[in-house]
Scaffold this active site. Structure first.
Site, short mmCIF file in Angstrom:
data_model
loop_
_atom_site.label_atom_id
_atom_site.label_comp_id
_atom_site.label_asym_id
_atom_site.label_seq_id
_atom_site.Cartn_x
_atom_site.Cartn_y
_atom_site.Cartn_z
N HIS A 55 0.85 -1.19 0.00
CA HIS A 55 0.00 0.00 0.00
C HIS A 55 0.88 1.23 0.00
O HIS A 55 2.10 1.13 0.07
CB HIS A 55 -0.99 -0.02 1.16
N HIS A 57 1.56 3.84 1.94
CA HIS A 57 2.13 4.59 3.07
C HIS A 57 3.66 4.67 2.96
O HIS A 57 4.32 3.71 2.57
CB HIS A 57 1.72 3.94 4.39
N ASP A 59 6.07 4.48 5.01
CA ASP A 59 6.92 3.50 5.69
C ASP A 59 6.88 2.12 4.99
O ASP A 59 7.47 1.16 5.47
CB ASP A 59 6.56 3.37 7.18
N HIS A 60 6.21 2.07 3.83
CA HIS A 60 6.20 0.84 3.02
C HIS A 60 6.82 1.06 1.65
O HIS A 60 7.23 0.10 1.01
CB HIS A 60 4.76 0.31 2.90
N HIS A 116 -7.40 -0.87 5.87
CA HIS A 116 -6.37 0.05 6.39
C HIS A 116 -6.21 1.22 5.42
O HIS A 116 -6.19 2.38 5.82
CB HIS A 116 -5.07 -0.74 6.56
N ASP A 139 -0.08 -3.98 6.35
CA ASP A 139 -0.72 -3.48 7.57
C ASP A 139 -2.17 -3.95 7.67
O ASP A 139 -3.02 -3.25 8.24
CB ASP A 139 -0.70 -1.94 7.59
N HIS A 177 4.84 -4.98 10.73
CA HIS A 177 5.23 -4.28 11.97
C HIS A 177 5.39 -5.25 13.12
O HIS A 177 4.68 -6.26 13.21
CB HIS A 177 4.17 -3.24 12.38
ZN LIG Z 1 0.03 1.56 6.53
#
Ligand SMILES: [Zn+2]
Length: 285
Positions: A55, A57, A59-60, A116, A139, A177
């Site tokens: 996805h 975001h 941090d991905h 999410h 996530d 995570h």
């Molecule tokens: Zn995320």
């Protein structure tokens, strides 16, 4: 064909990028930061064969450009969700799409799992022959938890988790995570009579005390301990009724209450009782 290895590469506070490698080449899932992945590849003499992102975001996906530059391969495939345009993603894939790599020999099917985020996808490797299946779910599903509803609805997330729950019980679940200990602390509150949860807390604490990841988990284990996969359970419904003093007429209502409770769990003691979530649930039920 070489055995594949599935390596969690930690970065930031609690993220993992998952590296799938045959010892020569590697594919990386959700590289939010390029540096730790590059270091691992250099130390282990691995070339990069491709990138998968679940996805949009940061941090991905934040490490995609850095990895493309480091690889020196301008045609390195970067597979990501069909529903959004993510910088660096060259192949946009939707539900049922098959992604195949020759080196390392690795094939995954895309499962759309909105909730999410709208665009969220998971990658499922069925495992050839007697091989173990593997899931890379970003996530969406965590060990003892699930992602927050930042874009999608509770209905979407519950349907997405239901899809993942249909996968083989032996599926190894590679989450993005290390949230496990905090998630289990919540499980102990909302599923207090589940002895699998208390056993799991002891095991997870021991792993973290050694600095080891609690992942991957398995679907069989999650079905036993993850409250978000157990919203049908009478024990969890009883805990929700006790916590919120409302009717819990169905799984969706249970999921909405549970997700809301978890969102405020770490801070709820600081919030006056009359201002705690939720004011009313009737419209969702
Ligand atoms: Zn995320």
């Amino acid at each position: 064909m070489s055995e594949l290895e599935y390596v969690p590469v930690p970065f930031f506070e609690d993220n993992y990028a998952w590296l799938i490698t045959d010892g020569r080449a590697a594919i990386v899932v959700d590289p939010g930061d390029a540096g730790p992945v590059i270091r691992y590849c250099e130390e282990n003499h691995l070339t990069l064969a491709g990138i998968l992102v679940t996805h949009h975001h940061p941090d991905h996906v934040g490490g995609v450009d850095g990895l493309l530059a480091w690889s020196g391969n301008s045609s390195l495939p970067v597979h990501g969700p069909a529903k959004v345009r993510i910088p660096g993603v060259s192949v946009r894939v939707g539900h049922g799409f098959c992604v195949t790599f020759k080196e390392p020999a690795f094939q995954v099917t895309v499962i759309e799992v909105p909730g999410h985020t709208h665009d969220h996808i998971a990658f499922f490797e069925a495992g050839k022959g007697a091989g173990v299946p593997h899931l890379f779910c970003g996530d969406t599903l965590f060990a003892s938890g699930c992602g927050r509803l930042l874009e999608g609805t509770a209905e979407q997330m519950l349907a997405s988790l239901d899809k993942l729950a249909q996968l083989p019980l032996s599926t190894r679940v590679h989450c993005a995570h290390e949230y496990t200990l905090a998630n289990i602390q919540f499980s102990l509150r909302c599923d207090p009579s589940n002895t699998d949860v208390s056993d799991w807390y002891d095991q997870a604490r021991a792993l973290r005390a050694e600095g080891a990841p609690t992942l991957p988990t398995t679907l069989r284990h999650e079905l036993a301990v993850n409250p978000f996969l157990r919203v049908h359970s009478p024990e969890i419904r009883a805990a929700l009724i006790n916590q919120f003093n409302v009717l819990v007429p169905n799984r969706l209502a249970a999921f909405i209450l549970l997700r809301g409770w978890k969102d405020f769990f770490s801070v709820e003691e600081a919030i006056p009782v009359e201002r705690r979530w939720p004011p009313t649930l009737l419209k969702y039920c």
